[in-house]
Design a protein around this motif. Structure first.
Motif, short mmCIF file in Angstrom:
data_model
loop_
_atom_site.label_atom_id
_atom_site.label_comp_id
_atom_site.label_asym_id
_atom_site.label_seq_id
_atom_site.Cartn_x
_atom_site.Cartn_y
_atom_site.Cartn_z
N THR A 318 -28.11 20.98 -83.77
CA THR A 318 -28.05 22.25 -84.72
C THR A 318 -27.12 21.82 -85.82
OG1 THR A 318 -28.30 23.72 -82.68
CG2 THR A 318 -27.56 24.68 -84.72
N LEU A 319 -26.02 21.35 -85.66
CA LEU A 319 -24.79 21.03 -86.52
C LEU A 319 -25.55 19.92 -87.47
CD1 LEU A 319 -21.67 21.45 -85.04
CD2 LEU A 319 -22.60 23.12 -86.20
N ALA A 320 -26.18 19.09 -86.85
CA ALA A 320 -26.70 17.78 -87.52
C ALA A 320 -27.96 18.15 -88.41
CB ALA A 320 -27.16 16.66 -86.63
N VAL A 321 -28.49 19.21 -88.05
CA VAL A 321 -29.82 19.51 -88.77
C VAL A 321 -29.35 20.44 -90.07
CG1 VAL A 321 -31.75 21.19 -88.80
CG2 VAL A 321 -31.56 19.64 -86.94
N MET A 322 -28.23 21.29 -89.72
CA MET A 322 -27.76 22.03 -90.78
C MET A 322 -27.06 21.27 -91.93
SD MET A 322 -26.32 25.50 -88.63
CE MET A 322 -26.27 26.62 -90.16
N LEU A 323 -26.20 20.15 -91.43
CA LEU A 323 -25.62 19.44 -92.22
C LEU A 323 -26.39 18.49 -93.18
CD1 LEU A 323 -22.89 18.37 -93.06
CD2 LEU A 323 -22.82 16.82 -91.40
N LEU A 324 -27.42 17.77 -92.59
CA LEU A 324 -28.38 17.18 -93.30
C LEU A 324 -29.18 17.87 -94.36
CD1 LEU A 324 -30.04 14.57 -93.65
CD2 LEU A 324 -31.67 15.52 -91.65
N LYS A 325 -29.63 19.15 -94.01
CA LYS A 325 -30.24 20.11 -94.96
C LYS A 325 -29.28 20.44 -96.06
CE LYS A 325 -33.55 23.07 -93.81
NZ LYS A 325 -34.15 24.01 -93.37
N MET A 326 -28.08 20.50 -95.76
CA MET A 326 -27.08 21.03 -96.94
C MET A 326 -26.93 19.95 -97.78
SD MET A 326 -23.20 22.63 -96.24
CE MET A 326 -22.54 20.79 -95.62
N VAL A 327 -26.81 18.71 -97.16
CA VAL A 327 -26.56 17.55 -98.00
C VAL A 327 -27.92 17.20 -99.12
CG1 VAL A 327 -26.50 15.05 -98.21
CG2 VAL A 327 -24.93 16.19 -96.53
N VAL A 328 -29.36 17.43 -98.49
CA VAL A 328 -30.34 17.42 -99.28
C VAL A 328 -30.13 18.45 -100.46
CG1 VAL A 328 -32.57 17.71 -99.14
CG2 VAL A 328 -31.43 16.22 -97.52
N LEU A 329 -29.79 19.58 -99.97
CA LEU A 329 -29.80 20.72 -100.89
C LEU A 329 -28.65 20.53 -102.11
CD1 LEU A 329 -30.30 23.59 -98.40
CD2 LEU A 329 -32.00 23.10 -100.47
N LEU A 350 -29.79 27.98 -97.36
CA LEU A 350 -30.89 27.54 -96.91
C LEU A 350 -30.78 26.28 -95.75
CD1 LEU A 350 -32.65 27.06 -100.19
CD2 LEU A 350 -32.73 28.82 -98.56
N ALA A 351 -29.52 26.20 -95.30
CA ALA A 351 -29.06 24.96 -94.45
C ALA A 351 -29.65 25.33 -92.94
CB ALA A 351 -27.50 24.69 -94.25
N GLN A 352 -30.38 26.60 -92.64
CA GLN A 352 -30.79 26.78 -91.39
C GLN A 352 -32.37 26.43 -91.39
OE1 GLN A 352 -32.17 29.14 -93.69
NE2 GLN A 352 -29.94 29.77 -93.44
N ALA A 353 -32.81 26.50 -90.09
CA ALA A 353 -34.02 26.47 -89.61
C ALA A 353 -34.77 27.86 -89.83
CB ALA A 353 -34.51 25.70 -88.41
N GLY A 354 -35.95 28.14 -89.86
CA GLY A 354 -36.41 29.43 -90.04
C GLY A 354 -37.43 29.88 -89.05
N GLU A 355 -37.87 31.00 -89.28
CA GLU A 355 -38.61 31.82 -88.33
C GLU A 355 -40.15 31.25 -88.16
OE1 GLU A 355 -38.52 33.60 -92.32
OE2 GLU A 355 -37.11 33.67 -90.61
N PHE A 356 -40.54 30.67 -89.13
CA PHE A 356 -41.64 30.11 -89.15
C PHE A 356 -41.62 28.42 -88.36
CE2 PHE A 356 -43.11 32.09 -93.17
CZ PHE A 356 -44.03 32.78 -92.79
N GLY A 357 -40.42 28.29 -88.08
CA GLY A 357 -40.08 27.26 -87.16
C GLY A 357 -40.75 27.45 -85.64
N PHE A 358 -40.50 28.72 -85.22
CA PHE A 358 -40.91 29.14 -83.94
C PHE A 358 -42.65 29.07 -84.00
CE2 PHE A 358 -36.97 31.77 -84.23
CZ PHE A 358 -36.34 30.87 -82.98
#
Length: 629
Positions: A318-329, A350-358
């Protein structure tokens, strides 16, 4: 039936209790909903297996939200946003997908599985981000506008993702699915208009469906809404609005498209409709409630058993995904010139995953792309990233934004190269108008403001002003307070403005002070501090508007002016009495309130006494006279 009533009561009770508490603690409503879900689900166990089913219904709140977003947009606005929409949004999807997929290949063997995971985590939560932006009034900021562009592109990108994912199916999962779930697949096929048809036919069906939404929304919606509105029954208009949203969502689902995108398109088509505001007011309550329930189901659906068993792995992912997205952004914010605190708002929001992920996880499982052992932990990662998002907004509010505000005030004060007979403290909307009036009459002024951005804006339109804190004695000396005749105080901070009045009256008693007050309490405090003249900023504009209302209601110009004059005289008289009572206690105590009620009665009598035999209905307003007045 009874169990549905019980579950409905539990969900609503959890929201009623948790959300107001979260709001009072400054956590935001979204985190309140998520916490409520965790409490009634994994912690207490009041809800359980039905959470997933309820979540499917609650996801309709996302559909409604995108319909309302579409209503706020016009095609012209979308065209203006095309660079940020395609450039910023497109790059975010591509870079995040590639980055996540590359890392995923270190843990899974099949490249198709890694690509599917990358697509799933490239999306962010439209529901959480827009809800929080609205609550914190961040929508109009540069960071908020760029984040909205990315979210909009992500929602649109769900369609090609849904088309791509079936092409990534694993042969071994297909064989297992055909052997085990044939009956279920047949049942699902019955709910589709495009099952089993060739590609060219599917393309025609999709085009026809979009054409129905666009053409029907443009040409058929107005006669329909007019017909319903003429009935005078508000509940039927509400039913019509819901019918429209549900109908478009159902049509999109039947042809294999995203219901959210379909309703968004319908909203854009109806953005110019005269019934737009009525649609918004009817849909908004349903959207808010369903979104709240959706957030509760996210919290309630967190599998604490799996989380405890794989705690380090899931939290780490979870933290890795959020950190990676934050770096890209963050990288994209540099590329697209997003600056200052807006850069961090854009990246953190925008660092989180979204409801469309489900949705994509479920769809990937149905299409034999992801095996169940992978879907369950990834669902937890999506849910936890959404759960952590409000904390990122708190970090932005409490740490990042104050840091940038502090740094913006560390700019060196300007050298004041000319003096004036009037010093104006505060270059906001009030101070600007006062300054323009004086300068246009050849009266030299010195305008001070501690907001560097405001000073830069004024200078760009050739209004002479200086950066600096007017409450600092050394700056007042530099500005020529000893030689000035007037000090006009129009700064926003009530406490600092009162302290400035006290200081100047003590150090420079010869200076006459004119002050702007926000409300009656600020008015009394400024007067008590020694200001020679104080005006509540909304008082005269409100009186002027009230007088115009009387004229438009049939009062003659002379009559309206007479009533206005009587009102102002009564206000001035009662204001002194109210001030004396306030001064004795320094607060609006019970004696003040009793006197206020008494003086209001006297005001009503004074207004009645000012009435003449002239009937307001026998006169009409004279537009030319009003313009001259």
């Amino acid at each position: 039936m009874t169990e549905y009533f019980i579950y409905s009561f539990i969900y609503l009770a959890a929201a009623v209790i948790a959300v107001p508490i979260a709001k009072r603690l400054g956590l935001g409503s979204v985190l309140g909903y998520l916490i409520a879900g965790v409490i009634i689900g994994p912690i207490i166990g009041l809800v359980g297996d039905e959470t997933t089913s309820i979540q499917h219904y609650a996801e309709f709140g996302v559909v409604m939200m995108l319909f309302l977003v579409g209503l706020e947009l016009e095609p012209k606005m979308l065209w203006k946003m095309r660079h940020r929409l395609m450039g910023l949004g497109g790059l975010q999807i591509v870079l995040t997908t590639v980055s996540v997929a590359f890392i995923a290949t270190l843990f899974v063997e099949e490249w198709s599985v890694a690509l599917a995971i990358g697509l799933i985590f490239s999306l962010s939560s439209t529901a959480i981000v827009l809800q929080t932006f609205n609550e914190k009034s961040l929508t109009k900021t540069d960071g908020g506008q760029n984040a909205f562009s990315v979210l909009l592109f992500q929602d649109i990108a769900v369609i090609p993702m849904l088309a791509l994912i079936p092409l990534l199916a694993l042969p071994e999962l297909i064989e297992l699915s055909q052997a085990t779930f044939t009956d279920t697949a047949e049942k699902h096929a019955e709910l589709s208009l495009v099952a089993g048809i060739p590609g060219w036919a599917y393309t025609l069906v999709v085009i026809a469906s979009i054409a129905i939404v666009v053409i029907g929304g443009h040409y058929l919606s107005r006669p329909l809404f007019k017909f319903v509105a003429d009935s005078g029954l508000r509940e039927i208009f509400t039913a019509t609005a819901l019918m429209l949203v549900i109908g478009v969502a159902a049509l999109m689902s039947l042809v294999g498209l995203s219901p959210a995108l379909g309703t968004f398109l319908a909203g854009v088509v109806l953005a110019n409709s005269e019934f737009r505001h009525e649609l918004e007011s009817n849909i908004e309550p349903f959207k808010g409630l369903l979104l709240g329930v959706f957030f509760i189901t996210v919290g309630a659906g967190i599998n604490f058993t799996l989380l405890s068993e794989e705690f380090a792995l899931i939290i780490g992912l979870t933290l890795a995904v959020m950190l990676l997205k934050m770096v890209v952004l963050l990288l994209l914010s540099f590329l697209f010139n997003v600056r200052g605190s807006d850069r961090w708002l854009f990246s953190l929001s925008l660092a989180q995953a979204g409801e469309f992920g489900f949705v994509l996880l479920s769809f990937s499982g149905q299409q034999n792309v992801l095996p169940e052992p992978i879907i369950q932990p990834l669902s937890l990662v999506v849910a936890l990233s959404m759960f952590f998002t409000p904390a990122l907004f708190i970090l932005f509010d409490k740490v990042i934004l104050p840091h940038y505000q502090k740094n913006s005030n560390q700019r060196e004060e300007d050298n004041i190269d000319q003096l004036g007979s009037v010093i104006i403290a505060g270059a906001g909307r009030f101070g600007q108008i006062t300054n323009r009036l004086l300068v246009s009459n050849k009266i030299p002024t010195v305008v001070l403001d501690h907001e560097s951005s405001m000073i830069d804006i004024l200078r760009s339109i050739n209004i002479k002003s200086y950066y600096g804190d007017a409450t600092r004695p050394d700056l007042l000396h530099t500005a020529g307070i000893e030689q000035a005749s007037l000090l006009i105080i129009a700064i926003d901070d009530k406490i600092r403005s009162v302290e400035l009045i006290k200081y100047v009256k003590h150090a420079y008693p010869q200076i006459k002070i004119l002050a702007r007050a926000y409300d009656r309490g600020h008015y009394y405090a400024s007067k008590y501090a020694g200001a020679d003249y104080v005006v509540i900023e909304t008082y005269y504009s409100a009186v002027e508007l009230g007088a115009q209302a009387l004229i438009d209601l049939g009062f003659s110009l002379k009559k309206a002016n007479q009533v206005r004059q009587t009102f102002q005289q009564s206000e001035a008289k009662s204001g002194e009495a109210l001030y004396e009572v306030w001064r004795q206690k320094g607060d609006f105590d019970q004696n003040y309130r009793a006197l206020f009620i008494q003086l209001e009665e006297e005001l009503n009598h004074a207004m009645e006494a000012s009435q003449t035999e002239e009937s307001p209905d026998s006169h009409t307003s004279d537009h030319s006279k009003r313009e001259g007045n």
